[in-house]
Design a protein around this motif. Structure first.
Motif, PDB file in Angstrom:
ATOM      1  N   GLN A   1       6.018  -2.570  -7.907  1.00 46.12           N
ATOM      2  CA  GLN A   1       4.577  -2.706  -7.671  1.00 46.12           C
ATOM      3  C   GLN A   1       4.275  -3.690  -6.535  1.00 46.12           C
ATOM      4  OE1 GLN A   1       2.182  -0.726  -8.933  1.00 46.12           O
ATOM      5  NE2 GLN A   1       3.910   0.374  -9.811  1.00 46.12           N
ATOM      6  N   VAL A   2       4.960  -3.474  -5.423  1.00 44.78           N
ATOM      7  CA  VAL A   2       4.770  -4.326  -4.245  1.00 44.78           C
ATOM      8  C   VAL A   2       3.473  -3.907  -3.558  1.00 44.78           C
ATOM      9  CG1 VAL A   2       5.707  -4.981  -1.996  1.00 44.78           C
ATOM     10  CG2 VAL A   2       7.242  -4.627  -3.953  1.00 44.78           C
ATOM     11  N   GLU A   3       2.602  -4.871  -3.351  1.00 40.28           N
ATOM     12  CA  GLU A   3       1.323  -4.594  -2.706  1.00 40.28           C
ATOM     13  C   GLU A   3       1.457  -4.759  -1.201  1.00 40.28           C
ATOM     14  OE1 GLU A   3      -2.714  -5.691  -4.462  1.00 40.28           O
ATOM     15  OE2 GLU A   3      -2.467  -7.198  -2.880  1.00 40.28           O
TER      16      GLU A   3
ATOM     17  N   GLN B   1       1.758   4.699   2.459  1.00 40.78           N
ATOM     18  CA  GLN B   1       2.507   3.506   2.059  1.00 40.78           C
ATOM     19  C   GLN B   1       3.442   3.053   3.173  1.00 40.78           C
ATOM     20  OE1 GLN B   1       4.428   5.018  -1.455  1.00 40.78           O
ATOM     21  NE2 GLN B   1       2.737   4.444  -2.808  1.00 40.78           N
ATOM     22  N   MET B   2       4.137   4.009   3.783  1.00 42.10           N
ATOM     23  CA  MET B   2       5.067   3.683   4.866  1.00 42.10           C
ATOM     24  C   MET B   2       4.325   3.028   6.031  1.00 42.10           C
ATOM     25  SD  MET B   2       7.365   7.157   4.798  1.00 42.10           S
ATOM     26  CE  MET B   2       8.689   6.666   5.900  1.00 42.10           C
ATOM     27  N   GLY B   3       3.169   3.574   6.373  1.00 42.95           N
ATOM     28  CA  GLY B   3       2.385   3.017   7.470  1.00 42.95           C
ATOM     29  C   GLY B   3       1.947   1.588   7.201  1.00 42.95           C
ATOM     30  N   LEU B   4       1.487   1.324   5.990  1.00 43.52           N
ATOM     31  CA  LEU B   4       1.071  -0.040   5.650  1.00 43.52           C
ATOM     32  C   LEU B   4       2.263  -1.000   5.662  1.00 43.52           C
ATOM     33  CD1 LEU B   4      -1.567   0.504   2.806  1.00 43.52           C
ATOM     34  CD2 LEU B   4      -1.975  -0.101   5.197  1.00 43.52           C
ATOM     35  N   LEU B   5       3.400  -0.532   5.166  1.00 44.97           N
ATOM     36  CA  LEU B   5       4.593  -1.387   5.173  1.00 44.97           C
ATOM     37  C   LEU B   5       5.044  -1.674   6.602  1.00 44.97           C
ATOM     38  CD1 LEU B   5       6.681  -2.923   3.497  1.00 44.97           C
ATOM     39  CD2 LEU B   5       8.039  -0.814   3.405  1.00 44.97           C
ATOM     40  N   MET B   6       5.021  -0.652   7.477  1.00 44.89           N
ATOM     41  CA  MET B   6       5.375  -0.863   8.892  1.00 44.89           C
ATOM     42  C   MET B   6       4.448  -1.891   9.529  1.00 44.89           C
ATOM     43  SD  MET B   6       6.053   2.898  10.448  1.00 44.89           S
ATOM     44  CE  MET B   6       7.411   3.911   9.934  1.00 44.89           C
TER      45      MET B   6
ATOM     46  N   PHE C   1     -12.510  -2.279   6.398  1.00 41.21           N
ATOM     47  CA  PHE C   1     -12.457  -1.809   5.013  1.00 41.21           C
ATOM     48  C   PHE C   1     -11.008  -1.891   4.554  1.00 41.21           C
ATOM     49  CE2 PHE C   1     -12.559   0.875   1.318  1.00 41.21           C
ATOM     50  CZ  PHE C   1     -13.786   0.550   0.757  1.00 41.21           C
ATOM     51  N   PRO C   2     -10.772  -2.569   3.430  1.00 34.01           N
ATOM     52  CA  PRO C   2      -9.398  -2.794   2.984  1.00 34.01           C
ATOM     53  C   PRO C   2      -8.651  -1.516   2.595  1.00 34.01           C
ATOM     54  CG  PRO C   2     -10.972  -4.075   1.670  1.00 34.01           C
ATOM     55  CD  PRO C   2     -11.759  -3.177   2.556  1.00 34.01           C
ATOM     56  N   LEU C   3      -7.389  -1.484   2.972  1.00 32.92           N
ATOM     57  CA  LEU C   3      -6.450  -0.442   2.565  1.00 32.92           C
ATOM     58  C   LEU C   3      -5.349  -1.150   1.783  1.00 32.92           C
ATOM     59  CD1 LEU C   3      -6.021   1.310   6.032  1.00 32.92           C
ATOM     60  CD2 LEU C   3      -7.628   1.937   4.217  1.00 32.92           C
ATOM     61  N   ILE C   4      -5.056  -0.675   0.589  1.00 38.29           N
ATOM     62  CA  ILE C   4      -4.044  -1.311  -0.244  1.00 38.29           C
ATOM     63  C   ILE C   4      -3.198  -0.234  -0.896  1.00 38.29           C
ATOM     64  CG2 ILE C   4      -3.591  -2.796  -2.243  1.00 38.29           C
ATOM     65  CD1 ILE C   4      -6.261  -4.173  -1.705  1.00 38.29           C
ATOM     66  N   ALA C   5      -1.904  -0.439  -0.894  1.00 36.39           N
ATOM     67  CA  ALA C   5      -0.996   0.453  -1.613  1.00 36.39           C
ATOM     68  C   ALA C   5      -0.113  -0.394  -2.516  1.00 36.39           C
ATOM     69  CB  ALA C   5      -0.138   1.253  -0.632  1.00 36.39           C
ATOM     70  N   HIS C   6       0.195   0.163  -3.668  1.00 33.48           N
ATOM     71  CA  HIS C   6       1.122  -0.470  -4.594  1.00 33.48           C
ATOM     72  C   HIS C   6       2.367   0.411  -4.655  1.00 33.48           C
ATOM     73  CE1 HIS C   6      -2.763  -2.184  -5.747  1.00 33.48           C
ATOM     74  NE2 HIS C   6      -2.042  -3.267  -5.978  1.00 33.48           N
TER      75      HIS C   6
ATOM     76  N   SER D   1      -3.371  -5.084 -12.924  1.00 33.44           N
ATOM     77  CA  SER D   1      -2.278  -4.722 -12.022  1.00 33.44           C
ATOM     78  C   SER D   1      -2.745  -4.193 -10.671  1.00 33.44           C
ATOM     79  CB  SER D   1      -1.349  -3.703 -12.690  1.00 33.44           C
ATOM     80  OG  SER D   1      -2.054  -2.522 -13.008  1.00 33.44           O
ATOM     81  N   LEU D   2      -3.902  -3.531 -10.617  1.00 32.51           N
ATOM     82  CA  LEU D   2      -4.360  -2.916  -9.367  1.00 32.51           C
ATOM     83  C   LEU D   2      -5.644  -3.525  -8.817  1.00 32.51           C
ATOM     84  CD1 LEU D   2      -3.740   0.851 -10.225  1.00 32.51           C
ATOM     85  CD2 LEU D   2      -2.219  -0.732  -9.026  1.00 32.51           C
ATOM     86  N   GLY D   3      -6.294  -4.372  -9.575  1.00 30.18           N
ATOM     87  CA  GLY D   3      -7.558  -4.951  -9.138  1.00 30.18           C
ATOM     88  C   GLY D   3      -8.692  -3.944  -9.271  1.00 30.18           C
ATOM     89  N   ASP D   4      -9.800  -4.238  -8.618  1.00 27.92           N
ATOM     90  CA  ASP D   4     -10.973  -3.363  -8.653  1.00 27.92           C
ATOM     91  C   ASP D   4     -10.796  -2.264  -7.619  1.00 27.92           C
ATOM     92  OD1 ASP D   4     -13.429  -2.111  -8.622  1.00 27.92           O
ATOM     93  OD2 ASP D   4     -14.597  -3.956  -8.400  1.00 27.92           O
ATOM     94  N   ARG D   5     -10.406  -1.080  -8.065  1.00 29.91           N
ATOM     95  CA  ARG D   5     -10.080   0.023  -7.155  1.00 29.91           C
ATOM     96  C   ARG D   5     -11.299   0.536  -6.389  1.00 29.91           C
ATOM     97  NH1 ARG D   5      -6.606   4.418  -8.265  1.00 29.91           N
ATOM     98  NH2 ARG D   5      -6.345   4.167  -6.042  1.00 29.91           N
ATOM     99  N   SER D   6     -12.490   0.140  -6.793  1.00 26.85           N
ATOM    100  CA  SER D   6     -13.681   0.562  -6.046  1.00 26.85           C
ATOM    101  C   SER D   6     -13.858  -0.236  -4.764  1.00 26.85           C
ATOM    102  CB  SER D   6     -14.938   0.425  -6.920  1.00 26.85           C
ATOM    103  OG  SER D   6     -15.246  -0.942  -7.162  1.00 26.85           O
ATOM    104  N   LYS D   7     -13.075  -1.300  -4.601  1.00 32.50           N
ATOM    105  CA  LYS D   7     -13.220  -2.191  -3.446  1.00 32.50           C
ATOM    106  C   LYS D   7     -12.236  -1.904  -2.318  1.00 32.50           C
ATOM    107  CE  LYS D   7     -16.124  -5.170  -5.502  1.00 32.50           C
ATOM    108  NZ  LYS D   7     -17.395  -4.568  -5.697  1.00 32.50           N
TER     109      LYS D   7
END
Length: 183
Positions: free
Chosen positions: A93-95, A145-150, A103-108, A33-39
Motif C-alpha cells: 500500500q505504497v502511496e 501508477q507507473m506514471g506517478l512512481l516515475m 488537483f491531487p492524483l494519488i495511487a496506492h 487506509s485511503l483517506g477521503d477519496r472524494s478529494k
C-alpha cells in the motif's frame, strides 16, 4: 459490562448486528487506509467510466451489504499475493502522488519491490472466471501508477515494471500479466 461479556445486542440478533456493523467497520478501514477519496483522483478512478468516477467524487455511493462482501475479495487476493512473493523484500500500500492543474492524483500500490535501479509494481485483482488478457481498466490503472512512481523517482535510468496478478479465489486459478508503460 465485563470485558469478556457478549453484548446483549449480539445475542438478540446476530444477523442485524453484522449487517449494521460490517459496513461501518469497512468504511472506517477505507478512510484510514485511503483517506477521503472524494478529494483526489485515484488509480482505480482512471480505468473506469469518467462520468462514474466524477459522480462518486460528488455523491458518496451507498453500497448494499452484499457489495461490501464482494469488495473484500480484493483484500483476500492481496493476502495471497503477499504469500506468493514472501521472501522478496516488498512494501505494501505504497502511496505515490502527483497532480494535474493543482488537483491531487494519488495511487496506492498493492505491492512495490524497490531495487537500486529498478522498481516493480504488483497489483492484485480478482476475477470470477479465468481470463487470457488483462482488462483494459487494469492496464490503465497500473499505467497511472507507473506514471506517478516515475514522477516521484525522477531518474531516467531507473526502470519501472508492473504486473497484475489475477486470481479466481473460488477456483484457485491465477495468471500474471506484465503491463507495459504508456504515458
Amino acid at each position: 459490562m465485563a470485558k469478556n461479556e457478549i453484548p446483549e445486542k449480539i445475542l438478540n440478533d446476530l444477523d442485524a448486528y453484522i449487517e449494521m456493523n460490517l459496513p461501518k467497520v469497512l468504511q472506517q478501514y477505507t478512510a484510514d487506509s485511503l483517506g477521503d477519496r472524494s478529494k483526489y483522483i485515484g488509480a482505480s478512478d482512471v480505468g473506469g467510466c469518467p462520468f462514474k468516477a466524477i459522480k462518486e467524487k460528488l455523491e458518496k455511493p451507498e453500497y448494499g451489504f452484499e457489495k461490501h462482501i464482494v469488495f473484500q475479495r480484493g483484500h483476500i487476493a492481496e493476502e495471497l499475493v503477499a504469500k506468493m512473493i514472501n521472501g522478496v523484500p516488498f512494501e505494501r500500500q505504497v502511496e505515490v502522488k502527483g497532480e494535474i492543474d493543482n488537483f491531487p492524483l494519488i495511487a496506492h500500490l498493492d505491492f512495490l519491490i524497490k531495487g537500486k535501479n529498478r522498481s516493480v509494481i504488483i497489483e492484485a485483482k480478482t476475477v470470477s472466471a479465468p481470463t487470457d488478457e488483462p482488462y483494459e481498466s487494469w492496464i490503465l490503472q497500473v499505467q497511472f501508477q507507473m506514471g506517478l512512481l516515475m514522477n516521484e523517482i525522477q531518474n531516467e535510468d531507473h526502470q519501472i515494471e508492473a504486473y497484475v496478478v489475477a486470481i479466481d479465489i473460488n477456483k484457485g486459478w491465477y495468471k500474471i500479466f506484465k503491463i507495459d508503460f504508456n504515458d
